[in-house]
Design an enzyme around this catalytic site. Structure first.
Site, mmCIF file in Angstrom:
data_model
loop_
_atom_site.group_PDB
_atom_site.id
_atom_site.type_symbol
_atom_site.label_atom_id
_atom_site.label_comp_id
_atom_site.label_asym_id
_atom_site.label_seq_id
_atom_site.Cartn_x
_atom_site.Cartn_y
_atom_site.Cartn_z
ATOM 1 N N ARG A 102 0.881 -1.181 0.000
ATOM 2 C CA ARG A 102 0.000 0.000 0.000
ATOM 3 C C ARG A 102 0.907 1.217 0.000
ATOM 4 N NH1 ARG A 102 -5.437 1.538 3.308
ATOM 5 N NH2 ARG A 102 -6.193 0.081 1.728
ATOM 6 N N HIS A 129 -7.261 0.647 -6.692
ATOM 7 C CA HIS A 129 -7.541 -0.163 -5.490
ATOM 8 C C HIS A 129 -8.244 -1.446 -5.957
ATOM 9 C CE1 HIS A 129 -7.851 -1.199 -1.432
ATOM 10 N NE2 HIS A 129 -8.739 -0.336 -0.973
ATOM 11 N N GLN A 132 -10.215 -4.052 -3.558
ATOM 12 C CA GLN A 132 -11.496 -3.541 -3.071
ATOM 13 C C GLN A 132 -12.583 -3.684 -4.137
ATOM 14 O OE1 GLN A 132 -12.366 -1.961 0.137
ATOM 15 N NE2 GLN A 132 -14.312 -2.554 -0.782
ATOM 16 N N ASP A 220 -17.171 7.258 -2.287
ATOM 17 C CA ASP A 220 -15.964 7.174 -1.468
ATOM 18 C C ASP A 220 -15.688 8.582 -0.929
ATOM 19 O OD1 ASP A 220 -13.586 6.288 -0.307
ATOM 20 O OD2 ASP A 220 -12.454 6.203 -2.192
ATOM 21 N N CYS A 260 -16.458 1.726 0.066
ATOM 22 C CA CYS A 260 -15.305 0.883 0.438
ATOM 23 C C CYS A 260 -14.922 1.048 1.904
ATOM 24 C CB CYS A 260 -14.125 1.186 -0.473
ATOM 25 S SG CYS A 260 -13.482 2.861 -0.303
ATOM 26 N N ARG A 288 -13.763 -8.531 1.296
ATOM 27 C CA ARG A 288 -12.323 -8.329 1.098
ATOM 28 C C ARG A 288 -11.575 -9.614 1.472
ATOM 29 N NH1 ARG A 288 -10.089 -3.260 1.146
ATOM 30 N NH2 ARG A 288 -8.246 -4.410 0.473
HETATM 31 N N1 NVA Z 1 -9.890 6.673 -1.843
HETATM 32 C C1 NVA Z 1 -9.553 6.272 -0.486
HETATM 33 C C2 NVA Z 1 -9.797 4.815 -0.306
HETATM 34 C C3 NVA Z 1 -9.513 4.305 1.072
HETATM 35 C C4 NVA Z 1 -9.727 2.841 1.214
HETATM 36 C C5 NVA Z 1 -8.105 6.625 -0.219
HETATM 37 O O1 NVA Z 1 -7.250 6.412 -1.085
HETATM 38 O O2 NVA Z 1 -7.821 7.134 0.865
HETATM 39 N N1 CP Z 2 -11.365 -0.047 2.130
HETATM 40 C C1 CP Z 2 -10.110 -0.122 2.571
HETATM 41 O O1 CP Z 2 -9.164 -0.384 1.833
HETATM 42 O O2 CP Z 2 -9.987 0.131 3.899
HETATM 43 P P1 CP Z 2 -8.636 0.304 4.725
HETATM 44 O O3 CP Z 2 -8.045 1.628 4.346
HETATM 45 O O4 CP Z 2 -9.096 0.286 6.168
HETATM 46 O O5 CP Z 2 -7.703 -0.815 4.407
#
Ligand code: NVA
Ligand code: CP
Length: 303
Positions: A102, A129, A132, A220, A260, A288
């Site tokens: 990540r 992502h 997800q 989101d 998500c 997930r």
């Molecule tokens: N778009 C959000 C998704 C979090 C799971 C982010 O990147 O923070």
């Molecule tokens: N939806 C998702 O990826 O959540 P986290 O940021 O908690 O991993």
């Protein structure tokens, strides 16, 4: 499948196979039947951003499949002190059997994949992502019996989630209408490529157009991780780009609502809708685990 960095690198057959494996694995797990193909295997998780779902679901997935997981944050590893990605990737490959990453730039995960001798899985980048969205498609299949012929809508930021949704629609062929404010459209190159393959993908600035007769509504946060400084400006730009009871009234009566998570209640989605009968967000979060077990099985055991 060698790595899983984006959905567009998968064929429809590969996505359908993952979805099938996830559904079978979920049923098996619910029936209490053990399935340990990853005994003796180790997953490394390298996270440069916060996470609840991705971390816990991957760690639990490895445990349930008979293997183990090691979590590495940039703060307490040499990554935070500047050890090059190409070195970290080659060293990690000598220990673990797959790596979830990540991070911020998508180029970072591409570099990991280039130098890693083991599969690299995208646990979120600024651009994509995929895990997800694959879990989301699994949820749609559970609730709607399939994805063919559905109208899926996205309301809000053209962010990493939106880009992965576009790629899912490109590969699987369903209708996807994204309502995004001017200046916050999805990635241009991803969109252009997808529309050329599936003309039922389009972007509008009208929330009503996207939500009307939708089978699935999706949103989101307005400011993703790494965009904290833009939060105030974004709050203004995204006014009206909210899933609320008025917007729900435009969708089909049996529409489902997805997010998500984590959600900012009463910004991109009202508390009422999120807690309401059409919300499937908890099943979505659970899935997930099941889709990622399928991904790990497929990448590490190469079934
Ligand atoms: N778009 C959000 C998704 C979090 C799971 C982010 O990147 O923070
Ligand atoms: N939806 C998702 O990826 O959540 P986290 O940021 O908690 O991993």
């Amino acid at each position: 499948m060698t790595h899983l960095l984006t959905i567009a690198e998968l064929t429809k057959q590969e996505v359908d196979k993952l979805l099938d494996m996830a559904a079978t694995g979920k049923a098996r797990h619910k029936a209490g039947i053990p399935h340990n193909p990853l005994r003796g295997k180790t997953l490394g998780l390298i996270f440069e951003k916060s996470s609840t779902r991705t971390r816990v679901s991957f760690e639990t997935a490895m445990h349930q499949l008979g293997g183990q997981a090691i979590f590495i944050s940039q703060r307490d590893s040499q990554i935070g002190r500047g050890e090059p990605i190409k070195d970290t990737a080659r060293v990690m490959s000598r220990y673990v059997d797959a790596i979830v990453i990540r991070t911020f730039g998508h180029d970072v995960i591409e570099e990991y994949a280039k130098y890693s001798a083991v599969p690299v899985i995208n646990g979120l980048t600024d651009l994509h992502h995929p895990c997800q969205v694959l879990a989301d498609v699994l949820t749609i299949i559970e609730k709607k019996g399939g994805y063919d012929g559905l109208k899926v809508c996205w309301i809000g930021d053209g962010n990493n989630m939106a880009n992965s949704w576009i790629e899912a629609a490109q590969v699987l062929g369903f209708e996807l209408v994204l309502a995004c404010p001017k200046g916050y459209y999805p990635d241009e190159a991803i969109l252009k490529k997808a529309v050329a393959i599936n003309p039922k993908i389009r972007v509008t600035e009208s929330v009503d157009e996207a939500a009307t007769n939708a089978d699935v509504l999706n949103t989101d946060v307005w400011a993703s991780m790494g965009q904290e400084e833009e939060a105030v400006a974004r709050k203004k730009a995204f006014e009206g780009f909210q899933i609320n009871s008025r917007v729900m009234g435009l969708a089909r009566k049996d529409a489902i609502v997805m997010h998500c998570l984590p959600a900012h209640r009463n910004e991109e989605i009202t508390d009422e809708v999120m807690e309401g009968p059409q919300s499937v967000v908890w099943d979505e979060a659970e899935n997930r685990l099941h889709i990622q077990k399928a991904i790990l099985d497929r990448l590490i055991v190469k079934v």
